[in-house]
Design an enzyme around this catalytic site. Structure first.
Site, PDB file in Angstrom:
ATOM      1  N   THR A  85      36.998  29.189  -5.694  1.00  0.00           N
ATOM      2  CA  THR A  85      36.221  30.169  -5.187  1.00  0.00           C
ATOM      3  C   THR A  85      36.462  31.384  -5.937  1.00  0.00           C
ATOM      4  O   THR A  85      37.439  31.755  -6.646  1.00  0.00           O
ATOM      5  CB  THR A  85      36.134  30.358  -3.572  1.00  0.00           C
ATOM      6  OG1 THR A  85      36.335  31.826  -3.286  1.00  0.00           O
ATOM      7  CG2 THR A  85      37.835  30.061  -3.232  1.00  0.00           C
ATOM      8  N   SER A 121      43.542  35.470   1.032  1.00  0.00           N
ATOM      9  CA  SER A 121      43.941  34.863   2.561  1.00  0.00           C
ATOM     10  C   SER A 121      44.834  33.723   2.068  1.00  0.00           C
ATOM     11  O   SER A 121      44.849  33.183   1.084  1.00  0.00           O
ATOM     12  CB  SER A 121      42.383  34.468   3.349  1.00  0.00           C
ATOM     13  OG  SER A 121      41.845  33.275   2.476  1.00  0.00           O
ATOM     14  N   TYR A 157      43.756  30.760   2.786  1.00  0.00           N
ATOM     15  CA  TYR A 157      42.950  29.736   2.328  1.00  0.00           C
ATOM     16  C   TYR A 157      42.755  30.056   0.668  1.00  0.00           C
ATOM     17  O   TYR A 157      42.879  28.917   0.021  1.00  0.00           O
ATOM     18  CB  TYR A 157      41.631  30.033   3.131  1.00  0.00           C
ATOM     19  CG  TYR A 157      40.343  29.298   2.164  1.00  0.00           C
ATOM     20  CD1 TYR A 157      40.032  28.117   1.934  1.00  0.00           C
ATOM     21  CD2 TYR A 157      39.341  30.360   1.700  1.00  0.00           C
ATOM     22  CE1 TYR A 157      38.993  27.807   1.244  1.00  0.00           C
ATOM     23  CE2 TYR A 157      38.496  30.091   1.012  1.00  0.00           C
ATOM     24  CZ  TYR A 157      38.090  28.745   1.000  1.00  0.00           C
ATOM     25  OH  TYR A 157      37.017  28.553  -0.117  1.00  0.00           O
ATOM     26  N   HIS A 158      42.641  31.061   0.425  1.00  0.00           N
ATOM     27  CA  HIS A 158      42.370  31.504  -0.890  1.00  0.00           C
ATOM     28  C   HIS A 158      43.780  30.972  -1.750  1.00  0.00           C
ATOM     29  O   HIS A 158      43.317  30.564  -2.961  1.00  0.00           O
ATOM     30  CB  HIS A 158      42.204  32.768  -1.161  1.00  0.00           C
ATOM     31  CG  HIS A 158      40.750  33.082  -0.798  1.00  0.00           C
ATOM     32  ND1 HIS A 158      40.295  33.754   0.575  1.00  0.00           N
ATOM     33  CD2 HIS A 158      39.375  33.076  -1.376  1.00  0.00           C
ATOM     34  CE1 HIS A 158      38.798  33.936   0.753  1.00  0.00           C
ATOM     35  NE2 HIS A 158      38.477  33.380  -0.594  1.00  0.00           N
ATOM     36  N   LYS A 211      43.668  27.700  -2.932  1.00  0.00           N
ATOM     37  CA  LYS A 211      42.439  27.432  -3.943  1.00  0.00           C
ATOM     38  C   LYS A 211      43.223  27.459  -5.257  1.00  0.00           C
ATOM     39  O   LYS A 211      43.238  26.895  -6.277  1.00  0.00           O
ATOM     40  CB  LYS A 211      41.414  27.964  -3.813  1.00  0.00           C
ATOM     41  CG  LYS A 211      40.266  27.584  -2.558  1.00  0.00           C
ATOM     42  CD  LYS A 211      40.037  26.474  -2.865  1.00  0.00           C
ATOM     43  CE  LYS A 211      38.760  25.962  -1.890  1.00  0.00           C
ATOM     44  NZ  LYS A 211      38.197  24.858  -1.959  1.00  0.00           N
ATOM     45  N   TYR A 238      31.532  44.372   7.855  1.00  0.00           N
ATOM     46  CA  TYR A 238      33.013  44.644   7.937  1.00  0.00           C
ATOM     47  C   TYR A 238      33.402  46.023   7.125  1.00  0.00           C
ATOM     48  O   TYR A 238      33.292  45.803   6.021  1.00  0.00           O
ATOM     49  CB  TYR A 238      34.041  43.175   7.635  1.00  0.00           C
ATOM     50  CG  TYR A 238      33.637  42.062   8.227  1.00  0.00           C
ATOM     51  CD1 TYR A 238      32.823  41.936   9.432  1.00  0.00           C
ATOM     52  CD2 TYR A 238      34.553  40.916   7.902  1.00  0.00           C
ATOM     53  CE1 TYR A 238      32.941  40.814  10.189  1.00  0.00           C
ATOM     54  CE2 TYR A 238      34.327  39.788   8.609  1.00  0.00           C
ATOM     55  CZ  TYR A 238      33.484  39.770   9.811  1.00  0.00           C
ATOM     56  OH  TYR A 238      33.380  38.283  10.497  1.00  0.00           O
ATOM     57  N   GLN A 268      33.265  29.532  -7.304  1.00  0.00           N
ATOM     58  CA  GLN A 268      31.900  29.755  -6.624  1.00  0.00           C
ATOM     59  C   GLN A 268      32.038  31.028  -5.942  1.00  0.00           C
ATOM     60  O   GLN A 268      32.657  31.175  -5.171  1.00  0.00           O
ATOM     61  CB  GLN A 268      31.611  28.456  -5.777  1.00  0.00           C
ATOM     62  CG  GLN A 268      30.357  28.398  -5.226  1.00  0.00           C
ATOM     63  CD  GLN A 268      29.942  27.167  -4.733  1.00  0.00           C
ATOM     64  OE1 GLN A 268      29.240  26.297  -4.965  1.00  0.00           O
ATOM     65  NE2 GLN A 268      30.718  26.868  -3.450  1.00  0.00           N
ATOM     66  N   ASN A 289      24.150  34.095   6.147  1.00  0.00           N
ATOM     67  CA  ASN A 289      23.926  33.195   7.011  1.00  0.00           C
ATOM     68  C   ASN A 289      24.099  34.068   8.430  1.00  0.00           C
ATOM     69  O   ASN A 289      23.345  33.715   9.391  1.00  0.00           O
ATOM     70  CB  ASN A 289      24.645  32.005   7.016  1.00  0.00           C
ATOM     71  CG  ASN A 289      24.445  31.076   5.715  1.00  0.00           C
ATOM     72  OD1 ASN A 289      23.570  31.396   5.086  1.00  0.00           O
ATOM     73  ND2 ASN A 289      25.123  30.158   5.507  1.00  0.00           N
TER      74      ASN A 289
HETATM   75  N1  LIG Z   1      30.075  27.429   1.343  1.00  0.00           N
HETATM   76  C1  LIG Z   1      30.665  28.436   0.468  1.00  0.00           C
HETATM   77  O1  LIG Z   1      29.962  29.922   0.753  1.00  0.00           O
HETATM   78  C2  LIG Z   1      31.754  28.283  -0.512  1.00  0.00           C
HETATM   79  C3  LIG Z   1      31.881  29.419  -1.323  1.00  0.00           C
HETATM   80  C4  LIG Z   1      33.131  28.992  -2.190  1.00  0.00           C
HETATM   81  C5  LIG Z   1      33.737  27.828  -2.207  1.00  0.00           C
HETATM   82  N2  LIG Z   1      33.329  26.901  -1.700  1.00  0.00           N
HETATM   83  C6  LIG Z   1      34.124  25.623  -1.438  1.00  0.00           C
HETATM   84  O2  LIG Z   1      33.133  24.571  -1.579  1.00  0.00           O
HETATM   85  C7  LIG Z   1      33.544  23.440  -0.749  1.00  0.00           C
HETATM   86  C8  LIG Z   1      32.580  22.864   0.447  1.00  0.00           C
HETATM   87  O3  LIG Z   1      32.258  24.009   1.318  1.00  0.00           O
HETATM   88  P1  LIG Z   1      31.316  23.951   2.390  1.00  0.00           P
HETATM   89  O4  LIG Z   1      30.793  25.171   2.796  1.00  0.00           O
HETATM   90  O5  LIG Z   1      30.450  22.815   2.251  1.00  0.00           O
HETATM   91  O6  LIG Z   1      32.248  23.548   3.508  1.00  0.00           O
HETATM   92  P2  LIG Z   1      32.336  22.387   4.882  1.00  0.00           P
HETATM   93  O7  LIG Z   1      33.246  22.682   5.732  1.00  0.00           O
HETATM   94  O8  LIG Z   1      30.812  22.381   5.390  1.00  0.00           O
HETATM   95  O9  LIG Z   1      32.508  20.979   3.857  1.00  0.00           O
HETATM   96  C9  LIG Z   1      33.626  20.381   3.492  1.00  0.00           C
HETATM   97  C10 LIG Z   1      33.693  18.961   4.033  1.00  0.00           C
HETATM   98  O10 LIG Z   1      34.774  18.354   3.560  1.00  0.00           O
HETATM   99  C11 LIG Z   1      35.126  17.591   4.707  1.00  0.00           C
HETATM  100  N3  LIG Z   1      36.972  17.437   4.775  1.00  0.00           N
HETATM  101  C12 LIG Z   1      37.554  18.504   4.631  1.00  0.00           C
HETATM  102  N4  LIG Z   1      38.931  17.765   4.415  1.00  0.00           N
HETATM  103  C13 LIG Z   1      38.834  16.504   4.392  1.00  0.00           C
HETATM  104  C14 LIG Z   1      39.841  15.553   4.175  1.00  0.00           C
HETATM  105  N5  LIG Z   1      41.147  15.780   4.229  1.00  0.00           N
HETATM  106  N6  LIG Z   1      39.146  14.278   3.932  1.00  0.00           N
HETATM  107  C15 LIG Z   1      37.892  14.022   3.839  1.00  0.00           C
HETATM  108  N7  LIG Z   1      37.023  15.205   4.127  1.00  0.00           N
HETATM  109  C16 LIG Z   1      37.395  16.499   4.278  1.00  0.00           C
HETATM  110  C17 LIG Z   1      34.936  18.282   6.100  1.00  0.00           C
HETATM  111  O11 LIG Z   1      34.831  17.488   7.187  1.00  0.00           O
HETATM  112  C18 LIG Z   1      33.472  18.683   5.620  1.00  0.00           C
HETATM  113  O12 LIG Z   1      32.430  17.811   5.976  1.00  0.00           O
HETATM  114  C19 LIG Z   1      34.994  23.682  -0.014  1.00  0.00           C
HETATM  115  O13 LIG Z   1      35.759  23.541  -0.804  1.00  0.00           O
HETATM  116  C20 LIG Z   1      34.915  25.397  -0.211  1.00  0.00           C
HETATM  117  O14 LIG Z   1      35.993  25.936  -0.182  1.00  0.00           O
HETATM  118  C21 LIG Z   1      32.307  26.921  -0.302  1.00  0.00           C
END
Ligand SMILES: NC(=O)c1ccc[n+]([C@@H]2O[C@H](COP(=O)([O-])OP(=O)(O)OC[C@H]3O[C@@H](n4cnc5c(N)ncnc54)[C@H](O)[C@@H]3O)[C@@H](O)[C@H]2O)c1
Length: 535
Positions: free
Chosen positions: A226, A270, A272-273, A276, A346, A299, A331
C-alpha cells in the site's frame, strides 16, 4: 501494431523452466556468481514447460514471436494463452472483481479464501452494504452469466499443507496475493487485533514464499502493498517506486554515496501498514535468495463498485464496507450522503492520498500479469491514478450528490489517527503508464465512478442497509490506544472552502516538461478532491 510487452523474452515468461541445465536456485549465490558459472558452460539454456518439444534452448524468444503469447488487440498486450492465475483472497472486494475480469478475458482462474473479511466485518457488528452472494452462488452466477469456470477452495493461506496441495494441483503461472487483513483501524483496536493482523499478513506471505520456491518458482507473484508503507515525508522527498533510481545520491559531511538500487525509506502509519512493510522485506529477500520474481504493488486506496463484469448481475457484485474498521474514504462519503448524514473528514482534510477506481485497479493488475518480472527480479510499482486531498474529494462527492438529488453536508471530526495533517506529496508512478495504463483522472474525472456509486448505493434496499450501519461509521478506535468516539469539529456546506495547503504531484513520465511543474500536473490529474483516513 504497438504492444506493451511484445519485446519481453523467455526471461520474463513463467513457462520458462530455468532449471533447464543449471539449477540456479540451488547454489544460493548472487546473480553475478551464477553468471560466472554459466559462462564456463557457454550459454544459459532453458526448457519451455508449455513447449517441451523445443528441448533446451537459449531464453531469447520474444513474446511477439512465441505462439504461446497471443496478441489481445483491445489491450495492446500479448497474453499467455489460458494463463493459470491464482488469486489469494478471491472472496474480497478486489479479489472477486479481478477473478471475474480475468476469467472473462480467457484466463484460467483459481483462488482461495478463508472468509477472514466476512468474519472480521461481522465481528464489529457490520456487514457489506452491497449484498454479496455466498461463494458457491457467486461461482454459479459467473458460469451462467459469463460462461466461465473459476476453481475455488476454502483455504487459509497460513495452512501450508493445504496450500502446498493446491499449488501443486494448479501450478499457477501468476499468483495475486490479496489475502491479508486490509485495513489500518482494525489493526489498532487492541493488542489482540494488532497481533492477529500481523500474524495473518506477515506469516501468510512468508509461508507462501517458501511454497512458491518449492513448487512454482517461475510463477510471478503480484503482492499487494500500500502507498501507506511510505507515509508522507514532510520534506516532500519524492516517493520513488520502492527503489532509488540509479542517479540518486546521499550527501553527508562533505561526502557522497550512490543510493541507486537501494530500497527507499518506509514510514508506515499503523500496525497494519507495518505488516505490509515486513512483507516487503520478506518478498525482497526471497527474490534475492531464490530467484523468485515479484511485483510489490504500492496501491493507493480504491473506490467504487463498478466494472464491466460486476455490473452484469446482482449475484456478481463485490463487497463494499463502510464501518470505521473496514470502510475507505470515497466509499464512505457516498454512503453518508445517500442516507443524509454529513461526510466525515478526519482532522483538517488536508491529507493528500493516492487513489484509483476499482476498474482502473483491475486493469493495472491485468497489465502487470502480462508483463511478469524477470526471474530474480523484485520490483515495486506505485499503483495510483490520481492524488487527491481528502477535503477536495468531499467536494466532488457533494457535486455529484447534488446532481443526483441529494443534499450533501461536510463535517470535520477529530482525527483518531496519528498522521500529518498538512504535508507535501510527490509520487512517481511511471511503470504502469510504461505498460500502457492511462490513468483515468486526467481524462474522465473521479465523478464518473462516484456517479455509478450513487446509482447503486441509492437503491432502496442498499440505502436501508447503510442506514442500519450508520452508528458504526464514526471512528472510536484511536491510535493512542483509547476508545472514544471522535467529536465533530465543524460542519460546512460544500463549496464554502478556499483551496489551501499543499498540492500533490503525480509524476508519470520522468523528464517530461510537465513533471517539473507540480501544480500544473496536479491540477490536471487530480481535479478537486479531499481526504480522511483512507484504508
Ligand atoms: N481496497 C483498498 O483500498 C486497498 C488499498 C491498498 C492495498 N490494498 C490491499 O489489497 C488487498 C485486498 O484488499 P481488499 O480491499 O480486497 O480487502 P478484502 O478484505 O475485501 O479482501 C481480502 C480477502 O482476503 C481474504 N483473506 C485474508 N486473510 C486470509 C488468509 N489467511 N487466507 C485466505 N484468505 C484470506 C479475506 O477473507 C478477503 O476475502 C489487501 O492485501 C489490501 O491490504 C487494498
Amino acid at each position: 501494431m504497438k504492444s506493451y510487452n511484445g519485446d519481453l523474452t523467455c526471461w520474463n515468461c513463467p513457462a520458462a523452466n530455468l532449471k533447464g541445465n543449471v539449477d540456479f536456485r540451488a547454489c544460493g549465490q548472487s546473480k553475478q556468481a551464477i553468471w560466472k558459472n554459466i559462462d564456463k558452460a557457454g550459454t544459459v539454456m532453458i526448457e519451455c514447460i508449455r513447449r517441451p518439444e523445443l528441448g533446451h534452448f537459449e531464453p531469447t524468444i520474444k513474446f511477439e514471436h512465441c505462439p504461446e503469447w497471443e496478441l489481445d488487440s483491445d489491450h495492446d498486450l500479448f497474453k499467455l494463452r489460458s494463463m493459470r492465475v491464482m488469486i489469494l483472497g478471491i472472496d474480497g472486494y478486489l479479489g472477486w472483481a479481478l477473478a471475474l475480469k480475468l476469467a472473462n478475458l480467457g484466463y484460467s482462474v483459481s483462488g482461495v479464501d478463508n472468509y477472514n473479511t466476512r468474519k472480521s466485518v461481522e465481528e464489529v457488528g457490520a456487514t457489506t452494504v452491497v449484498p454479496i452472494a455466498a461463494m458457491a452462488e457467486r461461482l454459479q452466477a459467473a458460469k451462467e452469466v459469463l460462461g466461465v469456470d473459476i476453481d475455488y477452495r476454502e483455504i487459509d493461506v497460513l495452512d501450508l499443507d493445504a496450500m502446498r496441495r493446491y499449488l501443486t494441483e494448479i501450478k499457477p503461472e501468476a499468483i495475486v496475493h490479496y489475502a491479508e487483513y486490509p485495513r489500518a483501524p482494525y489493526s489498532m483496536i487492541d493488542a489482540e487485533h494488532a497481533i492477529k493482523v500481523q500474524k495473518n499478513n506477515v506469516l501468510g506471505t512468508l509461508g507462501l514464499l517458501w511454497l512458491i520456491k518449492e513448487i512454482v518458482p517461475e510463477s510471478s507473484l503480484l503482492k499487494l502493498g500500500t502507498m501507506g508503507e511510505y507515509g508522507s515525508p514532510l520534506t516532500g522527498r519524492p516517493l520513488f517506486e520502492g527503489i532509488f533510481p540509479a542517479d540518486a545520491v546521499l550527501r553527508w559531511d562533505n561526502r557522497e554515496w550512490s543510493l541507486g538500487g537501494e530500497l527507499t525509506p518506509r514510514d508506515p502509519v499503523s500496525f497494519y501498514h507495518v505488516s505490509k512493510v515486513q512483507d516487503t522485506f520478506n518478498v525482497y529477500e526471497a527474490c534475492k535468495y531464490w530467484w523468485l520474481r515479484s511485483y510489490d504493488i504500492m496501491q493507493g486506496f480504491i473506490y467504487g463498485v463498478h466494472s464491466e463484469e460486476l455490473s452484469l448481475d446482482p449475484r456478481l457484485r463485490t463487497r463494499l464496507d463502510i464501518d470505521e474498521c473496514h470502510g475507505t474514504v470515497i466509499n464512505r462519503f457516498v454512503s453518508e450522503t445517500v442516507i443524509g448524514i454529513p461526510m466525515t473528514i478526519y482532522g483538517e482534510g488536508e491529507q493528500i492520498r493516492g487513489a484509483l477506481a476499482l476498474d482502473e485497479a483491475m486493469e493495472c493488475m491485468h497489465r502487470l500479469i502480462c508483463c511478469p518480472p524477470e526471474a530474480g527480479q523484485y520490483d515495486v510499482v506505485n499503483q495510483v491514478s490520481g492524488l487527491h486531498k481528502i477535503k477536495d474529494l468531499a467536494e466532488i462527492v457533494a457535486k455529484v450528490g447534488k446532481e443526483k438529488g441529494y443534499d450533501p453536508v461536510i463535517s470535520r471530526i477529530e482525527n483518531p489517527r496519528v498522521e500529518a495533517d498538512y504535508h507535501p506529496l510527490e509520487v512517481i508512478s511511471t511503470k504502469l503508464p510504461e505498460r500502457g495504463f492511462t490513468p483515468r483522472a486526467p481524462h474522465v474525472s473521479v465523478e464518473e465512478e462516484v456517479g455509478h456509486m450513487f446509482d447503486l448505493l441509492g437503491q432502496p434496499h442498499i440505502k436501508e442497509r447503510i442506514n442500519a450501519l450508520k452508528h458504526l461509521i464514526m471512528p472510536k478506535t484511536r491510535w493512542d490506544g483509547t476508545k472514544q468516539q471522535s467529536e465533530v469539529i465543524e460542519q460546512y456546506e460544500p463549496g464554502m472552502r478556499e483551496k489551501s495547503g499543499h498540492t500533490g504531484m503525480l509524476v508519470s513520465e520522468i523528464g517530461a516538461d510537465e513533471a517539473s511543474n507540480g501544480d500544473a500536473v496536479d491540477a490536471e490529474r487530480a481535479p478537486a478532491a479531499g481526504a480522511t483516513s483512507t484504508s
